[in-house]
Design an enzyme around this catalytic site. Structure first.
Site, PDB file in Angstrom:
ATOM      1  N   MET A  27       0.839  -1.206   0.000  1.00 45.16           N
ATOM      2  CA  MET A  27       0.000   0.000   0.000  1.00 45.16           C
ATOM      3  C   MET A  27       0.873   1.255   0.000  1.00 45.16           C
ATOM      4  O   MET A  27       0.386   2.362   0.303  1.00 45.16           O
ATOM      5  CB  MET A  27      -0.942   0.002   1.208  1.00 45.16           C
ATOM      6  CG  MET A  27      -1.897  -1.196   1.182  1.00 45.16           C
ATOM      7  SD  MET A  27      -3.422  -0.933   2.082  1.00 45.16           S
ATOM      8  CE  MET A  27      -2.811  -0.653   3.735  1.00 45.16           C
ATOM      9  N   GLY A  33      10.778  -2.818   5.806  1.00 45.84           N
ATOM     10  CA  GLY A  33      10.028  -4.084   5.807  1.00 45.84           C
ATOM     11  C   GLY A  33       9.580  -4.429   4.397  1.00 45.84           C
ATOM     12  O   GLY A  33       9.830  -5.538   3.902  1.00 45.84           O
ATOM     13  N   HIS A  34       8.953  -3.463   3.724  1.00 45.26           N
ATOM     14  CA  HIS A  34       8.560  -3.682   2.332  1.00 45.26           C
ATOM     15  C   HIS A  34       9.785  -4.005   1.478  1.00 45.26           C
ATOM     16  O   HIS A  34       9.753  -4.892   0.631  1.00 45.26           O
ATOM     17  CB  HIS A  34       7.929  -2.416   1.748  1.00 45.26           C
ATOM     18  CG  HIS A  34       6.695  -1.942   2.443  1.00 45.26           C
ATOM     19  ND1 HIS A  34       6.644  -0.781   3.170  1.00 45.26           N
ATOM     20  CD2 HIS A  34       5.437  -2.462   2.502  1.00 45.26           C
ATOM     21  CE1 HIS A  34       5.431  -0.591   3.638  1.00 45.26           C
ATOM     22  NE2 HIS A  34       4.669  -1.598   3.267  1.00 45.26           N
ATOM     23  N   GLY A 144       4.785 -10.306   4.230  1.00 43.03           N
ATOM     24  CA  GLY A 144       5.515 -10.167   5.489  1.00 43.03           C
ATOM     25  C   GLY A 144       4.830 -10.913   6.629  1.00 43.03           C
ATOM     26  O   GLY A 144       3.606 -10.872   6.748  1.00 43.03           O
ATOM     27  N   GLN A 145       5.634 -11.546   7.472  1.00 40.54           N
ATOM     28  CA  GLN A 145       5.103 -12.224   8.658  1.00 40.54           C
ATOM     29  C   GLN A 145       4.516 -11.232   9.651  1.00 40.54           C
ATOM     30  O   GLN A 145       3.747 -11.598  10.532  1.00 40.54           O
ATOM     31  CB  GLN A 145       6.220 -13.064   9.303  1.00 40.54           C
ATOM     32  CG  GLN A 145       5.854 -13.784  10.581  1.00 40.54           C
ATOM     33  CD  GLN A 145       4.794 -14.861  10.378  1.00 40.54           C
ATOM     34  OE1 GLN A 145       4.414 -15.170   9.254  1.00 40.54           O
ATOM     35  NE2 GLN A 145       4.313 -15.437  11.473  1.00 40.54           N
ATOM     36  N   ASP A 147       2.152  -9.356   9.181  1.00 40.08           N
ATOM     37  CA  ASP A 147       0.709  -9.556   9.080  1.00 40.08           C
ATOM     38  C   ASP A 147       0.443 -11.054   9.002  1.00 40.08           C
ATOM     39  O   ASP A 147       0.102 -11.605   7.938  1.00 40.08           O
ATOM     40  CB  ASP A 147       0.167  -8.810   7.858  1.00 40.08           C
ATOM     41  CG  ASP A 147       0.437  -7.320   7.968  1.00 40.08           C
ATOM     42  OD1 ASP A 147      -0.202  -6.669   8.809  1.00 40.08           O
ATOM     43  OD2 ASP A 147       1.323  -6.816   7.257  1.00 40.08           O
ATOM     44  N   MET A 181       8.535  -2.468  11.921  1.00 38.38           N
ATOM     45  CA  MET A 181       8.317  -1.370  10.971  1.00 38.38           C
ATOM     46  C   MET A 181       6.902  -1.436  10.435  1.00 38.38           C
ATOM     47  O   MET A 181       6.381  -2.513  10.154  1.00 38.38           O
ATOM     48  CB  MET A 181       9.312  -1.478   9.823  1.00 38.38           C
ATOM     49  CG  MET A 181      10.708  -1.178  10.268  1.00 38.38           C
ATOM     50  SD  MET A 181      11.841  -1.322   8.891  1.00 38.38           S
ATOM     51  CE  MET A 181      13.371  -0.940   9.765  1.00 38.38           C
TER      52      MET A 181
HETATM   53  P1  AMP Z   1       1.306  -2.948   3.516  1.00 43.20           P
HETATM   54  O1  AMP Z   1       1.863  -1.906   2.610  1.00 43.20           O
HETATM   55  O2  AMP Z   1       1.224  -2.538   4.942  1.00 43.20           O
HETATM   56  O3  AMP Z   1       0.042  -3.567   2.975  1.00 43.20           O
HETATM   57  O4  AMP Z   1       2.364  -4.125   3.508  1.00 43.20           O
HETATM   58  C1  AMP Z   1       2.773  -4.730   2.292  1.00 43.20           C
HETATM   59  C2  AMP Z   1       3.548  -5.982   2.622  1.00 43.20           C
HETATM   60  O5  AMP Z   1       4.686  -5.663   3.401  1.00 43.20           O
HETATM   61  C3  AMP Z   1       2.710  -6.996   3.438  1.00 43.20           C
HETATM   62  O6  AMP Z   1       2.987  -8.302   2.964  1.00 43.20           O
HETATM   63  C4  AMP Z   1       3.235  -6.780   4.821  1.00 43.20           C
HETATM   64  O7  AMP Z   1       3.113  -7.915   5.646  1.00 43.20           O
HETATM   65  C5  AMP Z   1       4.693  -6.476   4.546  1.00 43.20           C
HETATM   66  N1  AMP Z   1       5.291  -5.779   5.681  1.00 43.20           N
HETATM   67  C6  AMP Z   1       4.802  -4.689   6.324  1.00 43.20           C
HETATM   68  N2  AMP Z   1       5.602  -4.361   7.361  1.00 43.20           N
HETATM   69  C7  AMP Z   1       6.591  -5.273   7.392  1.00 43.20           C
HETATM   70  C8  AMP Z   1       7.732  -5.471   8.223  1.00 43.20           C
HETATM   71  N3  AMP Z   1       8.000  -4.681   9.258  1.00 43.20           N
HETATM   72  N4  AMP Z   1       8.560  -6.513   7.946  1.00 43.20           N
HETATM   73  C9  AMP Z   1       8.293  -7.330   6.895  1.00 43.20           C
HETATM   74  N5  AMP Z   1       7.252  -7.187   6.063  1.00 43.20           N
HETATM   75  C10 AMP Z   1       6.404  -6.175   6.305  1.00 43.20           C
END
Ligand code: AMP
Length: 293
Positions: A27, A33-34, A144-145, A147, A181
């Site tokens: 998103m 993390g991303h 990512g783990q 979520d 993160m």
């Molecule tokens: P989001 O943009 O929040 O939808 O996250 C996109 C992807 O990045 C999802 O698969 C999340 O689980 C992963 N993600 C978010 N934060 C982290 C993190 N701190 N470490 C690893 N992966 C992450």
């Protein structure tokens, strides 16, 4: 790097390029993390497609869709530096055109934990991820783990619908003090940011208790709640210790457990989790061992 909001441009890219594709759905408001998902995809595949889409259907009306952080120029600079090939940046109208009326619903594993607090969330996630899979047709997709329930839900969808995509799961990336993160960390005031390390501290204490032999899920959950309860700025939202493979309730288990924790700091809700035993917390453990079940 191709940056496009158009489905047709993605289809054209796929038609014109042989080789394997790794997909990283996000998103935006990208952090390390991303980027660790992107780095893994880059190492594994000929082509890397990243999607940036703040998906309205996974937000409830009272949630933070409108104020969710967005910074496309910074995101694109980070992705370019990592050698990403394609960034798909659709508008909501492209993903949900007028008369859109088809949703993907995964049943049991969406009911508890986050699903209990956010009853429409996972239906939005699975619908958009299924669409992104159909649009980009990846060989592997990286999640990512952080979520953890999302991972279980997407795996279930892929299995149930025979979607030919490998799901790769990457350990949670953390700030130096242990805070996971998250794009939402920017909502924290400096005081809340300092207090937020209580999530990691609570999960670390549960991990230590597990390593000392504690296998009673309720006792581990209570321990986590007590640590959070001692932090004045933190309000415990939810804590559970469940079967790490399918998120079902366990009383006393030697199978891998997942401790999940949600804490509120004012309006901001932070999520974290820990795998027990902690040795499973590698890409191989998360993708292979836990994904095999
Ligand atoms: P989001 O943009 O929040 O939808 O996250 C996109 C992807 O990045 C999802 O698969 C999340 O689980 C992963 N993600 C978010 N934060 C982290 C993190 N701190 N470490 C690893 N992966 C992450």
């Amino acid at each position: 790097m191709i940056v496009t909001p158009d489905i047709e441009a993605i289809r054209a890219f796929r038609a014109q390029h042989a080789g394997t594709v790794g997909l990283v759905p996000t998103m935006g408001a990208l952090h390390d993390g991303h980027l660790s998902l992107v780095r893994n995809a880059r190492a594994d595949h000929d082509w890397v497609i990243v999607t940036i889409f703040v998906n309205p259907t996974q937000f409830a009306p009272h949630e933070d869709l409108d104020r969710y952080p967005r910074d496309l120029p910074a995101d694109l600079a980070k992705l370019e530096a990592l050698g990403v090939d394609v960034v798909f940046t659709p508008t909501p109208d492209t993903i949900y055109p007028p008369n859109f009326q088809t949703y993907v619903t995964v049943e049991e594993v969406t009911q508890g934990l986050e699903g209990a607090k956010r009853p429409t969330h996972f239906r939005g996630v699975t619908t958009v991820v299924a669409k992104l899979f159909n649009i980009t047709q990846p060989d592997s997709a990286y999640f990512g783990q952080k979520d953890a329930q999302q991972v279980v839900v997407i795996r279930q969808m892929v299995r149930d619908l025979n979607i030919p995509v490998e799901i790769v799961v990457i350990p949670t990336q953390r700030e130096a003090d242990g805070l996971a993160m998250s794009s939402r960390n920017v909502y924290l005031t400096p005081e809340q940011r300092q207090a937020s390390i209580v999530l990691r501290r609570a999960l670390d204490q549960a991990t230590s208790a597990y390593q000392a032999g504690e296998r009673d899920a309720q006792k581990l959950a209570t321990l986590i709640a007590d640590v959070v309860g001692a932090e004045g700025l933190a309000e415990l939202d939810d804590v559970a210790v469940v079967d790490a493979g399918n998120l079902s309730a366990v009383e006393h288990a030697d199978a891998p457990l997942l401790a999940v924790l949600t804490v509120r700091f004012g309006q901001t809700r932070l999520l974290d989790n820990a795998l027990l035993p902690p040795e499973l917390n590698t890409r191989e453990g998360l993708t292979g061992t836990l994904g095999a079940g």
